[in-house]
Design a protein around this motif. Sequence first.
Motif, mmCIF file in Angstrom:
data_model
loop_
_atom_site.group_PDB
_atom_site.id
_atom_site.type_symbol
_atom_site.label_atom_id
_atom_site.label_comp_id
_atom_site.label_asym_id
_atom_site.label_seq_id
_atom_site.Cartn_x
_atom_site.Cartn_y
_atom_site.Cartn_z
ATOM 1 N N LYS A 48 41.445 82.133 78.631
ATOM 2 C CA LYS A 48 41.412 81.978 77.171
ATOM 3 C C LYS A 48 41.334 83.326 76.471
ATOM 4 O O LYS A 48 41.812 83.468 75.343
ATOM 5 C CB LYS A 48 40.219 81.106 76.762
ATOM 6 C CG LYS A 48 40.436 79.636 77.134
ATOM 7 C CD LYS A 48 39.319 78.766 76.630
ATOM 8 C CE LYS A 48 39.676 77.301 76.885
ATOM 9 N NZ LYS A 48 38.540 76.415 76.569
ATOM 10 N N ASN A 51 45.024 84.766 76.147
ATOM 11 C CA ASN A 51 45.941 84.369 75.067
ATOM 12 C C ASN A 51 45.216 84.211 73.732
ATOM 13 O O ASN A 51 45.645 83.502 72.853
ATOM 14 C CB ASN A 51 46.739 83.110 75.441
ATOM 15 C CG ASN A 51 45.886 81.863 75.455
ATOM 16 O OD1 ASN A 51 44.673 81.946 75.314
ATOM 17 N ND2 ASN A 51 46.518 80.723 75.606
ATOM 18 N N LEU A 53 42.618 82.696 72.787
ATOM 19 C CA LEU A 53 41.854 81.529 72.344
ATOM 20 C C LEU A 53 40.423 81.986 72.146
ATOM 21 O O LEU A 53 39.661 81.387 71.393
ATOM 22 C CB LEU A 53 41.928 80.406 73.386
ATOM 23 C CG LEU A 53 43.274 79.674 73.487
ATOM 24 C CD1 LEU A 53 43.288 78.711 74.654
ATOM 25 C CD2 LEU A 53 43.598 78.944 72.188
ATOM 26 N N ILE A 74 49.338 83.499 67.124
ATOM 27 C CA ILE A 74 50.410 82.523 67.313
ATOM 28 C C ILE A 74 51.546 83.124 68.132
ATOM 29 O O ILE A 74 52.047 82.537 69.085
ATOM 30 C CB ILE A 74 50.926 82.023 65.936
ATOM 31 C CG1 ILE A 74 49.790 81.416 65.102
ATOM 32 C CG2 ILE A 74 52.074 81.044 66.106
ATOM 33 C CD1 ILE A 74 49.130 80.210 65.742
ATOM 34 N N ARG A 77 50.488 83.610 71.811
ATOM 35 C CA ARG A 77 50.430 82.381 72.607
ATOM 36 C C ARG A 77 51.823 81.872 72.947
ATOM 37 O O ARG A 77 52.020 81.212 73.956
ATOM 38 C CB ARG A 77 49.642 81.302 71.852
ATOM 39 C CG ARG A 77 48.145 81.617 71.822
ATOM 40 C CD ARG A 77 47.411 80.728 70.854
ATOM 41 N NE ARG A 77 46.124 81.336 70.523
ATOM 42 C CZ ARG A 77 45.423 81.036 69.446
ATOM 43 N NH1 ARG A 77 45.880 80.131 68.589
ATOM 44 N NH2 ARG A 77 44.280 81.626 69.223
ATOM 45 N N ARG A 78 52.799 82.177 72.105
ATOM 46 C CA ARG A 78 54.150 81.740 72.427
ATOM 47 C C ARG A 78 54.820 82.672 73.451
ATOM 48 O O ARG A 78 55.849 82.347 74.016
ATOM 49 C CB ARG A 78 54.990 81.635 71.149
ATOM 50 C CG ARG A 78 54.490 80.482 70.269
ATOM 51 C CD ARG A 78 55.308 80.286 69.027
ATOM 52 N NE ARG A 78 54.615 79.366 68.122
ATOM 53 C CZ ARG A 78 55.008 79.078 66.895
ATOM 54 N NH1 ARG A 78 56.099 79.640 66.411
ATOM 55 N NH2 ARG A 78 54.323 78.246 66.147
ATOM 56 N N TYR A 82 51.053 78.674 79.285
ATOM 57 C CA TYR A 82 49.719 78.253 79.713
ATOM 58 C C TYR A 82 49.837 76.865 80.347
ATOM 59 O O TYR A 82 50.300 75.928 79.712
ATOM 60 C CB TYR A 82 48.798 78.201 78.475
ATOM 61 C CG TYR A 82 47.305 78.154 78.765
ATOM 62 C CD1 TYR A 82 46.798 78.001 80.046
ATOM 63 C CD2 TYR A 82 46.385 78.272 77.724
ATOM 64 C CE1 TYR A 82 45.441 77.970 80.292
ATOM 65 C CE2 TYR A 82 45.022 78.245 77.957
ATOM 66 C CZ TYR A 82 44.548 78.099 79.248
ATOM 67 O OH TYR A 82 43.200 78.070 79.484
ATOM 68 N N VAL B 119 47.096 74.147 70.754
ATOM 69 C CA VAL B 119 46.653 75.466 70.291
ATOM 70 C C VAL B 119 47.130 76.539 71.258
ATOM 71 O O VAL B 119 47.655 77.579 70.852
ATOM 72 C CB VAL B 119 45.110 75.505 70.162
ATOM 73 C CG1 VAL B 119 44.648 76.897 69.753
ATOM 74 C CG2 VAL B 119 44.641 74.467 69.156
ATOM 75 N N ALA B 120 46.965 76.269 72.567
ATOM 76 C CA ALA B 120 47.332 77.272 73.566
ATOM 77 C C ALA B 120 48.824 77.554 73.553
ATOM 78 O O ALA B 120 49.270 78.618 73.954
ATOM 79 C CB ALA B 120 46.899 76.799 74.953
ATOM 80 N N MET B 121 49.622 76.571 73.103
ATOM 81 C CA MET B 121 51.059 76.788 73.059
ATOM 82 C C MET B 121 51.493 77.511 71.797
ATOM 83 O O MET B 121 52.676 77.740 71.580
ATOM 84 C CB MET B 121 51.789 75.453 73.162
ATOM 85 C CG MET B 121 51.649 74.859 74.551
ATOM 86 S SD MET B 121 52.188 73.176 74.559
ATOM 87 C CE MET B 121 53.924 73.439 74.493
ATOM 88 N N GLY B 122 50.521 77.855 70.961
ATOM 89 C CA GLY B 122 50.849 78.640 69.778
ATOM 90 C C GLY B 122 51.192 77.811 68.560
ATOM 91 O O GLY B 122 52.013 78.211 67.736
ATOM 92 N N MET B 123 50.575 76.610 68.437
ATOM 93 C CA MET B 123 50.775 75.846 67.203
ATOM 94 C C MET B 123 49.818 76.368 66.140
ATOM 95 O O MET B 123 48.652 76.629 66.419
ATOM 96 C CB MET B 123 50.480 74.367 67.439
ATOM 97 C CG MET B 123 51.538 73.662 68.265
ATOM 98 S SD MET B 123 51.198 71.909 68.340
ATOM 99 C CE MET B 123 52.534 71.374 69.405
ATOM 100 N N THR B 124 50.311 76.491 64.926
ATOM 101 C CA THR B 124 49.418 76.786 63.811
ATOM 102 C C THR B 124 48.650 75.495 63.513
ATOM 103 O O THR B 124 49.083 74.422 63.915
ATOM 104 C CB THR B 124 50.217 77.190 62.568
ATOM 105 O OG1 THR B 124 51.039 76.085 62.199
ATOM 106 C CG2 THR B 124 51.098 78.389 62.832
#
Lengths: 256, 524
Positions: A48, A51, A53, A74, A77-78, A82, B119-124
């Motif tokens: 975590k 990325n 978190l 954002i 994380r893209r 994960y 969230v971990a996939m980068g969603m706002t």
Amino acid sequence: MFALQFRDVSFARPGGRRVLDHFTLNVESGEVLALVGRSGVGKTTLLKLANRLLLPDSGGVVVEGCDTSKWDPIRLRRRVGYVLQDVGLFPHMTVEENIGVVPRLEGWPAERIAARATELLDLIGLAPEFASRWPDELSGGQRQRVGVARALAVDPPVLLMDEPFGALDPVTRAELQKEFRRIQNQLHKTVIIVTHDMGEAFALGDRLGVIDDGKLVACDRGDAIVESLDPRVRRLLDATTVIPTSERASVRSGPE
Amino acid sequence: MPGVFAFWRSHAAELAGLLAQHVLIVVISTIAAVAIGVPLGVFASRRPRLSAPIVGIANVVQTVPSLAMFGFLLPVPFLGGVGPRAAIVVLILYGLLPIIRTTIAGIAGIDASIREAGVAMGMTPHELLRLVELPLALPSIAAGVRVAAVVGVGSATIAAAIGAGGLGEYIYRGLSMVDTTVILAGAIPAALLALAVDAGLLWVERQLSTRRRTRSRRAAVSIAAVAVAAVLLSSGVVAGRAGGAIVVGSKNFTEQLILGELIAESIERDTGLAVQRRLNLGGTLICDRALMTGDIDVYVEYTGTALTAIFHQPIAPAAQLDNGLEPGTAGVYSRVRDLYSRSGRTLLPPLGFDNTFAVLVRGSDARRLGLKTIEDAAREAPHWRAGFGYEFLERPDGYPGLAKTYGLQFASAPHVMDLTLSYRALASGQVDLIAGDTTAGLIKGLDLVRLEDNRRYFPPYDAVPVARAQTLLRYPQVRAALERLAGRISADDMQAMNYAADGLHEDVGTIVRRFLDERNRGAR
């Protein structure tokens, strides 16, 4: 250049318990690093932090040369795939839609998303007709494969995997571990896998790191770890009956 | 039951109109409650600390009895008043709680790992809400919408008390005329409507909880289609029914329904203007408020009621105005006319009868005990029970003053009961004394005896139309039509019409048309 670095990272849970204590680790580009430790030593916390978190209390986590505190969370994380411990597929989306989530967020056109999903299904060894299936129609192993495909959708350079095959039966697990090595040989991603299972770490990792009491106590190639005299490493090894290569994975160990 | 079918057959167009109004009120308010409740629920689940207060407030709102809620909203500008708008506001308030609750529950019920994956996939946060949380909470929200809509169908019947129309109009009309057939004529379709809404939305909910988005889409499209169709159809029917230049109101008892219809019919006959009837409003203050705000243009008030209940003037000076010889009829009339004129309302000439409060006992008791006056009754009161309408209990010209004037004391505190029901309660011996209307048809029908107000406690209650001055200026022909009614309705006429409705269960429209037809023939 290192793809991912933990520099003297300390982190305490909001409750106050210190999980990481001046933790330092460098992960090279294109290698698979398997981190082993008992439950609750902060393995998931490490991922975590990678990325964003979570942010460290002190020290720094550097991804692709840039500190995570400076990354837009954002975007970071893209760029970092994960794979969650319990997969977390979206139950209201088909396999194809699950795989296409990040591409969709990135604004890819529909045809490109569909093409990418087909390509990934092929990569993870699922037939194209799985595209329209729903998560609750899949077996545990199939779900894990889709979880990996979803993490790889926008071709991120870094992949984080949290006990990816922990919940599977031994046969399926061995199969997926083999598949994973095959995929990695094609893609050469930088991968961190955390697991409490020494057998899995040996099966998947180019290098193994052993975490104990918030610190990295050993980090080396598998054959070197086996020879280690450090009592904290030995404790984990002694709990594992190490069986040569392919059968390794069938051995359960650890408190979970 | 056969009576109900006959009633529906003879009132088919009206029934369709009321049903359409009912559906329209429920559909509009439910859509609005979703539009407000879902964002509030999302907001509350984002900030758990605010979640408790938000749900708490919605909870408190929910516990307010709907009649009280209509009452609270009466004086509120824009949102309140009388008519469908206020009803929609109340129904929205009632719909919020189930929708907020199920939105919170639906979002809270999502597996933590699924949210974490997002969230971990980068969603706002916004993307997480749109792509993950709302779709997964949808079945739960749909359950809340179903509850809100079904509750709405029920509450909307009560909205008839503030002139919102809908099927409750039959229920209230039936209650005020003590006519079970009319009550059932409204209650049965309302219950069927509630069951249909429940079943329909349950089907939608099942479609949504199968987690199949294609089917969900189909379900969403079909709800939207049904809602739009309902709104279009209903507004068509309502519009066809509503558009009237002059709005006539009335309070919620038989005599008022008859007078409201009589005024409406007279205006229609004399002027040819379209008249909208907003009869059966839930009490004096609601009618007065509606007249002030322009929700109605005219209704019939009683001078004594206006003086005491609307203008809060003491009774005594009014009664003394003509030296205690006559019970102050002219004096009270002119005072009330002046008070009205100061606030843009015009009091028209009296209709011709005085509907004062009648203190009533059973005929058998009166003969046995030789009771003639209220003073006589005060002797017997200590072993009697009394039953009064709530308005009489509260009014300055009601029970408290009466008790003081005559030294009345009953065996127990007076029972509060519906005015119309109290006649039957007296006749059947459940209570021994009531305060009714002098002109009530049931006095004759049930062998009740009116006791003389020998100490002249009650002021006169001449029935008079009161109208908005603006309306009369704009439509002088309406004033002429109302003035033509001056002195045309005697106390006997009124009692006969009341009896035709309450005792013989004749249709109000029929009674009024017959009365006006006879009058016209007499005039020629």
